[in-house]
Design a protein around this motif. Structure first.
Motif, mmCIF file in Angstrom:
data_model
loop_
_atom_site.group_PDB
_atom_site.id
_atom_site.type_symbol
_atom_site.label_atom_id
_atom_site.label_comp_id
_atom_site.label_asym_id
_atom_site.label_seq_id
_atom_site.Cartn_x
_atom_site.Cartn_y
_atom_site.Cartn_z
ATOM 1 N N ALA A 6 -11.887 -1.775 -0.061
ATOM 2 C CA ALA A 6 -10.491 -1.481 0.291
ATOM 3 C C ALA A 6 -10.454 -0.588 1.534
ATOM 4 N N LEU A 7 -9.747 -1.043 2.553
ATOM 5 C CA LEU A 7 -9.627 -0.295 3.802
ATOM 6 C C LEU A 7 -8.205 0.206 3.986
ATOM 7 N N ASP A 8 -8.066 1.519 4.169
ATOM 8 C CA ASP A 8 -6.770 2.112 4.516
ATOM 9 C C ASP A 8 -6.466 1.684 5.954
ATOM 10 N N ALA A 9 -5.840 0.527 6.086
ATOM 11 C CA ALA A 9 -5.736 -0.135 7.391
ATOM 12 C C ALA A 9 -4.710 0.486 8.330
ATOM 13 N N MET A 10 -3.913 1.430 7.840
ATOM 14 C CA MET A 10 -2.921 2.088 8.695
ATOM 15 C C MET A 10 -3.411 3.461 9.152
ATOM 16 N N GLY A 11 -4.543 3.922 8.611
ATOM 17 C CA GLY A 11 -5.036 5.268 8.906
ATOM 18 C C GLY A 11 -5.740 5.362 10.245
ATOM 19 N N GLY A 12 -5.750 6.580 10.807
ATOM 20 C CA GLY A 12 -6.453 6.817 12.064
ATOM 21 C C GLY A 12 -5.511 7.013 13.229
ATOM 22 N N PRO A 56 -12.970 -13.746 4.222
ATOM 23 C CA PRO A 56 -12.656 -13.104 2.933
ATOM 24 C C PRO A 56 -11.891 -11.788 3.128
ATOM 25 N N ILE A 57 -10.655 -11.935 3.637
ATOM 26 C CA ILE A 57 -9.793 -10.775 3.881
ATOM 27 C C ILE A 57 -8.478 -10.973 3.144
ATOM 28 N N GLU A 58 -8.104 -9.949 2.373
ATOM 29 C CA GLU A 58 -6.856 -9.968 1.613
ATOM 30 C C GLU A 58 -5.985 -8.805 2.107
ATOM 31 N N VAL A 59 -4.678 -8.963 2.022
ATOM 32 C CA VAL A 59 -3.765 -7.890 2.410
ATOM 33 C C VAL A 59 -2.989 -7.425 1.184
ATOM 34 N N VAL A 60 -2.987 -6.110 0.970
ATOM 35 C CA VAL A 60 -2.215 -5.507 -0.129
ATOM 36 C C VAL A 60 -1.185 -4.557 0.469
ATOM 37 N N GLU A 61 0.042 -4.706 0.043
ATOM 38 C CA GLU A 61 1.150 -3.933 0.602
ATOM 39 C C GLU A 61 1.098 -2.453 0.221
ATOM 40 N N ALA A 62 1.328 -1.588 1.212
ATOM 41 C CA ALA A 62 1.550 -0.154 1.000
ATOM 42 C C ALA A 62 2.674 0.242 1.943
ATOM 43 N N THR A 63 3.732 0.795 1.411
ATOM 44 C CA THR A 63 4.945 1.028 2.203
ATOM 45 C C THR A 63 4.958 2.374 2.927
ATOM 46 N N ASP A 64 3.917 3.179 2.737
ATOM 47 C CA ASP A 64 3.905 4.533 3.304
ATOM 48 C C ASP A 64 2.520 4.816 3.876
ATOM 49 N N ARG A 78 3.364 11.091 -2.830
ATOM 50 C CA ARG A 78 3.587 9.840 -2.101
ATOM 51 C C ARG A 78 2.657 8.739 -2.633
ATOM 52 N N THR A 79 3.032 8.212 -3.780
ATOM 53 C CA THR A 79 2.170 7.270 -4.502
ATOM 54 C C THR A 79 1.961 5.957 -3.759
ATOM 55 N N GLN A 80 2.903 5.603 -2.874
ATOM 56 C CA GLN A 80 2.782 4.339 -2.146
ATOM 57 C C GLN A 80 2.122 4.490 -0.783
ATOM 58 N N ALA A 81 1.585 5.695 -0.508
ATOM 59 C CA ALA A 81 0.829 5.883 0.730
ATOM 60 C C ALA A 81 -0.403 4.980 0.701
ATOM 61 N N SER A 82 -0.785 4.464 1.851
ATOM 62 C CA SER A 82 -1.877 3.484 1.915
ATOM 63 C C SER A 82 -3.181 4.011 1.322
ATOM 64 N N ILE A 83 -3.488 5.296 1.534
ATOM 65 C CA ILE A 83 -4.737 5.835 0.995
ATOM 66 C C ILE A 83 -4.699 5.870 -0.530
ATOM 67 N N ASN A 84 -3.533 6.152 -1.116
ATOM 68 C CA ASN A 84 -3.422 6.167 -2.580
ATOM 69 C C ASN A 84 -3.525 4.764 -3.165
ATOM 70 N N VAL A 85 -2.896 3.804 -2.512
ATOM 71 C CA VAL A 85 -2.972 2.411 -2.982
ATOM 72 C C VAL A 85 -4.426 1.925 -2.919
ATOM 73 N N ALA A 86 -5.114 2.265 -1.830
ATOM 74 C CA ALA A 86 -6.519 1.859 -1.673
ATOM 75 C C ALA A 86 -7.411 2.504 -2.733
ATOM 76 N N SER A 87 -7.191 3.786 -3.005
ATOM 77 C CA SER A 87 -7.986 4.480 -4.032
ATOM 78 C C SER A 87 -7.762 3.878 -5.413
ATOM 79 N N ALA A 109 -8.425 14.271 -1.089
ATOM 80 C CA ALA A 109 -7.525 14.590 -2.197
ATOM 81 C C ALA A 109 -7.219 13.352 -3.032
ATOM 82 N N SER A 110 -6.963 12.231 -2.359
ATOM 83 C CA SER A 110 -6.645 10.994 -3.069
ATOM 84 C C SER A 110 -7.824 10.518 -3.908
ATOM 85 N N ALA A 111 -9.023 10.561 -3.328
ATOM 86 C CA ALA A 111 -10.221 10.117 -4.056
ATOM 87 C C ALA A 111 -10.469 11.001 -5.276
ATOM 88 N N LEU A 112 -10.310 12.299 -5.095
ATOM 89 C CA LEU A 112 -10.564 13.234 -6.193
ATOM 90 C C LEU A 112 -9.534 13.082 -7.303
#
Length: 336
Positions: A6-12, A56-64, A78-87, A109-112
């Motif tokens: 899972a890649l937080d594709a909006m981060g960086g 083999p690439i899938e897209v999963v929606e994250a609204t934040d 912010r449960t719908q943040a991309s990092i939380n959805v990925a975790s 923080a999200s991983a923990l």
């Protein structure tokens, strides 16, 4: 094919562009990827890469998305943040690992919060590789814990030892404790206490070498160097900054005269190889070791190559059964 990463594709710093390009490169190398973020933007970006529809690439929606200038504590609300959805994809067994080039504090923080800690580990640490004589030196903590206890050092030494054995095929890796002198009696009260704990672990899952100094990191005196997150982060940023300055000086020197320019043409290939070896994107991302799942944290300025290498590294750690091996090591030591 094994579980996707899972890649937080909006981060960086640069958003979806390098993340999607890196994911396409990783997918072409055989790693399945889940892109987490704005579905419309991600599909549009994927459309710019010929043949991506068959990868083999899938897209999963994250609204934040948690921005680089926002607070890490925002992950709680912010449960719908991309990092939380990925975790959560990792926790739910839909992904093998989470990778983010976004907000490092938010990723930690999200991983923990989502994955929890391995039993017996008080605080996870950022484990990174620094280019050194003969290969690389593994350094931790590289920034997760500014304030530490002596027991953390012992736990991190065990985590890093298992990591190198399992993922990097290093047999019985040596551990050094970063201090201001190699003599056992040198260092702060905290370092002296940690030294005693590490000495007691020698031969019991940790091959303790003793104290090492800053210069030993690049000499590869030991395979692993443990220190607090404040010092480790300073070491990491100092090394990266010095490498850039040194290459700038070399470039200036090679352009200072006609003779040096001719010499520069002769050594250009060798210098390019050296620059690649010292480039942080070669390693892609650093693992947050100690959580009950694979989580990798990259540079905000990461390019596509760094994203690709981070995804490959994450897939490799999963294939090596790193988390079960880490949990087993701590269970065995507890029973002993």
């Amino acid at each position: 094919m094994s579980l996707p990463v899972a890649l937080d594709a909006m981060g960086g710093d640069h958003g979806a562009v390098p993340n999607v390009e890196g994911a396409v490169q990783a997918a072409r190398a055989g790693v399945a990827v889940i892109l987490v973020g704005d579905r419309v933007k991600l599909h549009a970006e994927l459309g710019r890469h010929a043949g991506s529809a068959s990868l083999p690439i899938e897209v999963v929606e994250a609204t934040d998305v948690i921005g680089m200038d926002e607070h890490a504590s925002d992950v709680r609300s912010r449960t719908q943040a991309s990092i939380n959805v990925a975790s959560r994809l990792v926790k739910d067994g839909r992904a093998s690992a989470v990778v983010s080039m976004g907000h490092s504090g938010a990723t930690m923080a999200s991983a923990l919060l989502t994955l929890g800690r391995i039993r017996g580990v008080e605080r996870p640490a950022i484990l990174t590789h620094l280019p050194a004589k003969g290969g690389f030196t593994t350094l931790l903590d590289a920034g997760a814990n500014a304030d530490v206890k002596a027991t953390y050092y012992a736990q991190w030494a065990r985590l890093a030892s298992v990591y190198l054995k399992v993922v990097e095929d290093r047999d019985n890796p040596t551990v050094g404790l970063l201090s201001i002198g190699e003599e056992d009696h040198k260092g702060s009260a905290l370092v002296l206490e940690a030294h005693g704990l590490l000495r007691a672990l020698h031969g019991r899952g940790v091959n303790f070498h003793g104290n090492v100094e800053g210069r030993d990191i690049f000499r590869n005196t030991t395979d692993i160097v443990v220190t607090d997150g404040f010092t480790g982060n300073v070491v990491l940023k100092l090394a990266e900054g010095e490498a850039k300055v040194l290459f700038g000086w070399v470039k200036e020197a090679l352009q200072s005269s006609l003779k040096s320019k001719l010499g520069g043409l002769l050594v250009r290939g060798a210098l390019r190889g050296l620059a690649e070896r010292m480039d942080p994107s070669t390693y892609g991302a650093s693992i947050l070791i100690g959580v009950r799942g694979l989580a990798f944290i990259g540079h905000g300025s990461a390019d596509a190559r760094a994203v690709k290498n981070a995804l490959l590294r994450a897939a490799r750690a999963h294939e090596a059964n790193l988390i079960p091996r880490l949990e087993s090591a701590f269970t065995d030591s507890a029973s002993a």
